[in-house]
Write an enzyme that holds these catalytic residues in place. Structure first.
Site, PDB file in Angstrom:
ATOM      1  N   CYS A 122       0.799  -1.236   0.000  1.00  0.00           N
ATOM      2  CA  CYS A 122       0.000   0.000   0.000  1.00  0.00           C
ATOM      3  C   CYS A 122       0.830   1.283   0.000  1.00  0.00           C
ATOM      4  CB  CYS A 122      -0.990   0.000   1.156  1.00  0.00           C
ATOM      5  SG  CYS A 122      -0.232  -0.102   2.784  1.00  0.00           S
ATOM      6  N   CYS A 130      -3.422  -2.581  -0.824  1.00  0.00           N
ATOM      7  CA  CYS A 130      -2.367  -3.504  -0.389  1.00  0.00           C
ATOM      8  C   CYS A 130      -2.099  -4.617  -1.401  1.00  0.00           C
ATOM      9  CB  CYS A 130      -2.724  -4.107   0.967  1.00  0.00           C
ATOM     10  SG  CYS A 130      -3.021  -2.850   2.232  1.00  0.00           S
ATOM     11  N   LYS A 195      -5.600  -9.027  11.420  1.00  0.00           N
ATOM     12  CA  LYS A 195      -5.475  -7.580  11.242  1.00  0.00           C
ATOM     13  C   LYS A 195      -6.851  -7.035  10.876  1.00  0.00           C
ATOM     14  CE  LYS A 195      -3.268  -4.020   8.512  1.00  0.00           C
ATOM     15  NZ  LYS A 195      -2.174  -3.662   7.605  1.00  0.00           N
ATOM     16  N   ARG A 217     -10.359  -0.794   2.964  1.00  0.00           N
ATOM     17  CA  ARG A 217      -9.675  -2.081   3.008  1.00  0.00           C
ATOM     18  C   ARG A 217     -10.566  -3.212   3.559  1.00  0.00           C
ATOM     19  NH1 ARG A 217      -5.061   0.338   1.734  1.00  0.00           N
ATOM     20  NH2 ARG A 217      -3.800   1.568   3.196  1.00  0.00           N
ATOM     21  N   GLU A 233      -8.068 -17.333  10.949  1.00  0.00           N
ATOM     22  CA  GLU A 233      -6.990 -16.651  10.218  1.00  0.00           C
ATOM     23  C   GLU A 233      -5.623 -17.065  10.756  1.00  0.00           C
ATOM     24  OE1 GLU A 233      -6.470 -14.865   7.711  1.00  0.00           O
ATOM     25  OE2 GLU A 233      -8.288 -13.803   7.131  1.00  0.00           O
ATOM     26  N   LYS A 248      -3.836  -7.105  15.607  1.00  0.00           N
ATOM     27  CA  LYS A 248      -3.672  -5.673  15.367  1.00  0.00           C
ATOM     28  C   LYS A 248      -5.003  -5.019  15.042  1.00  0.00           C
ATOM     29  CE  LYS A 248      -1.616  -2.679  12.015  1.00  0.00           C
ATOM     30  NZ  LYS A 248      -1.222  -2.570  10.666  1.00  0.00           N
ATOM     31  N   SER A 274      -0.826   3.245  15.429  1.00  0.00           N
ATOM     32  CA  SER A 274      -0.647   4.693  15.359  1.00  0.00           C
ATOM     33  C   SER A 274      -1.770   5.475  16.034  1.00  0.00           C
ATOM     34  CB  SER A 274      -0.508   5.117  13.899  1.00  0.00           C
ATOM     35  OG  SER A 274      -1.658   4.745  13.156  1.00  0.00           O
TER      36      SER A 274
HETATM   37  C1  PBG Z   1       0.260  -1.652   5.834  1.00  0.00           C
HETATM   38  C2  PBG Z   1       0.185  -1.395   7.295  1.00  0.00           C
HETATM   39  C3  PBG Z   1      -0.673  -0.546   8.005  1.00  0.00           C
HETATM   40  C4  PBG Z   1      -0.245  -0.580   9.337  1.00  0.00           C
HETATM   41  C5  PBG Z   1       0.806  -1.470   9.408  1.00  0.00           C
HETATM   42  N1  PBG Z   1       1.041  -1.979   8.129  1.00  0.00           N
HETATM   43  C6  PBG Z   1      -1.756   0.348   7.554  1.00  0.00           C
HETATM   44  C7  PBG Z   1      -2.975  -0.133   6.934  1.00  0.00           C
HETATM   45  O1  PBG Z   1      -3.258  -1.338   6.862  1.00  0.00           O
HETATM   46  O2  PBG Z   1      -3.692   0.740   6.437  1.00  0.00           O
HETATM   47  C8  PBG Z   1      -0.819   0.217  10.463  1.00  0.00           C
HETATM   48  C9  PBG Z   1       0.115   0.534  11.576  1.00  0.00           C
HETATM   49  C10 PBG Z   1      -0.325   1.635  12.480  1.00  0.00           C
HETATM   50  O3  PBG Z   1      -1.434   2.192  12.363  1.00  0.00           O
HETATM   51  O4  PBG Z   1       0.485   1.986  13.351  1.00  0.00           O
HETATM   52  N2  PBG Z   1      -0.781  -2.370   5.295  1.00  0.00           N
END
Ligand code: PBG
Length: 325
Positions: A122, A130, A195, A217, A233, A248, A274
Site C-alpha cells: 500500500c 495492499c 489484522k 480495506r 486466520e 492488530k 498509530s
Molecule cells: C500496511 C500497514 C498498516 C499498518 C501497518 N502496516 C496500515 C494499513 O493497513 O492501512 C498500520 C500501523 C499503524 O497504524 O500503526 N498495510
C-alpha cells in the site's frame, strides 16, 4: 467466613510486597519499535499526528537505531516510503528502496538489533491498496507474487523477520516458498494474521502516505466484530508456515489476543497502532493524562492479555522508564 480472615490489602501494603506478587512484568525485551524510512539524505520529518515519530532517510534511521539499541530495545520494524508510486508497487521489491538500504546500513553499522520489515504494497501503489487492482477490485493471487518478491528483497538486504501486513489469502505460503527457494530458510515470518479494518490506522496512513485513493480495506482486512474468525486466520497462517502471529490493533482487541494466546502455542505479537499512540499523545499534550502512567498501564494490559511481543511507538520512552525503575 472470609473477612476478617482474608484481607487482600495485606499484599498491597508496600511497593516491595506488590512487586513480589506481581503477575505481569513488563520488560523492554519484548518491545519492537516501528520506523519509517524515506528516500533522500538528512531527512527527518515529524509526522504531525504522531509526535516524536519521523519519516527519515537511511542515514537518520541508522542514527535512531543506534539509540534504540543502546536503550536495550531488541528489535525495530521498518516501513518504507518510495520515490515514486505505481500500479505494481515497483519500489516495494527494489533492492535500492529505502527499506532495503536501511537494513543494509543497520547491518553495516553492526548494531545489535533484530530487523523486522513490514511486507505490504500500500505504501508503494499509486492507488494505495495492499494488492494489485483490476478496476476497483483488489486481486488476491496476482498480489502474492509481488509480496513474495518484496519479502525476498528484504531477506537479501539482511532482514531477520518479514512481517506481511497485506491480508491477502495465501501470502504466508507464497513468501515461505520464495524465501526457501532462494536459500533464506532461516528468515522468520511474523504474520499480521488477525489484522482488523480499523479506524486506528489513520495517523499511520499520514506517516506512510498510504491512504487508499478509492474505497477502503474492508474486502481484505477483518471485520472488527469478529473474534472467532481471528482464530481461523491465525490457524491458516500457521499451517502456511508462519513462525509467529500478530493481532492488530491492540487495545480494542484484547479479547482476541487472549483467545489466540489460549488456543495456540506460538509467540503472539500485538501492534499498539498509530491511532492508539496519537490518542494518548493528544490527551497528554492537553494535560489530561499522565503519559508514563497510562502508557505503562496500556502495555501491561496488552501483555496481561497474552502478547509477549508488543510493537509500539512508545518503545523508547518505555525502555527509559523501565531502566529508571
Ligand atoms: C500496511 C500497514 C498498516 C499498518 C501497518 N502496516 C496500515 C494499513 O493497513 O492501512 C498500520 C500501523 C499503524 O497504524 O500503526 N498495510
Amino acid at each position: 467466613m472470609t473477612f476478617p480472615i482474608h484481607r487482600p490489602r495485606r499484599l498491597r501494603r508496600t511497593e516491595a510486597l506488590r512487586g513480589l506478587v506481581r503477575e505481569t512484568r513488563l520488560t523492554t525485551s519484548g518491545l519492537v519499535y516501528p520506523m519509517f524510512a524515506c528516500p533522500g539524505k538528512n531527512v527527518r520529518t515529524e509526522v504531525s499526528s504522531m509526535p516524536g515519530i519521523y519519516q527519515q532517510s537511511v542515514d537518520q534511521i541508522v542514527e535512531e537505531c543506534r539509540e534504540v539499541a543502546d536503550l536495550g530495545i531488541p528489535a525495530v520494524i521498518l516501513f518504507g516510503l518510495p520515490e515514486h508510486k505505481d500500479e505494481l508497487a515497483s519500489e516495494a521489491y527494489d533492492a535500492n528502496g529505502a527499506v532495503q538500504r536501511s537494513i543494509e546500513a543497520i547491518r553495516k553499522a553492526k548494531l545489535d538489533l533484530i530487523v523486522l520489515t513490514d511486507v505490504c504494497l500500500c505504501e508503494y501503489t499509486s492507488h494505495g491498496h495492499c494488492g494489485v487492482i483490476k478496476g476497483e477490485e483488489v486481486l488476491n493471487d496476482p498480489s502474492l507474487v509481488l509480496l513474495a518478491d518484496a519479502a525476498l528483497s528484504h531477506a537479501r538486504a539482511g532482514a531477520d523477520i518479514v512481517a506481511p501486513s497485506d491480508m491477502m489469502d495465501g501470502r504466508v505460503a507464497a513468501i515461505r516458498q520464495k524465501l526457501d527457494e532462494n536459500g533464506f530458510e532461516n528468515v522468520a515470518i511474523l504474520s499480521y494474521a488477525a489484522k482488523y479494518s480499523s479506524g486506528f490506522y489513520g495517523p499511520f496512513r499520514e506517516a506512510a502516505q498510504s491512504v487508499p485513493r478509492f474505497g477502503d480495506r474492508r474486502s481484505y482486512q477483518m471485520d472488527p466484530a469478529n473474534a472467532r474468525e481471528a482464530l481461523r486466520e491465525v490457524a491458516l497462517d500457521l499451517e502456511e508456515g508462519a513462525d509467529m502471529i500478530m493481532v492488530k490493533p491492540a487495545m480494542p482487541y484484547l479479547d482476541v489476543i487472549q483467545r489466540v494466546r489460549e488456543k495456540l502455542d506460538v509467540p503472539v505479537a500485538a501492534y499498539n497502532v498509530s491511532g492508539e499512540y496519537a490518542m494518548v499523545k493528544a490527551a497528554v499534550q492537553r494535560g489530561w493524562l499522565d503519559e508514563k502512567r497510562v502508557v505503562l498501564e496500556i502495555l501491561t494490559g496488552i501483555q496481561r492479555a497474552g502478547a509477549e511481543i508488543i510493537l509500539t511507538y512508545h518503545a523508547k520512552d518505555v525502555a527509559r522508564w523501565l531502566k529508571a525503575c
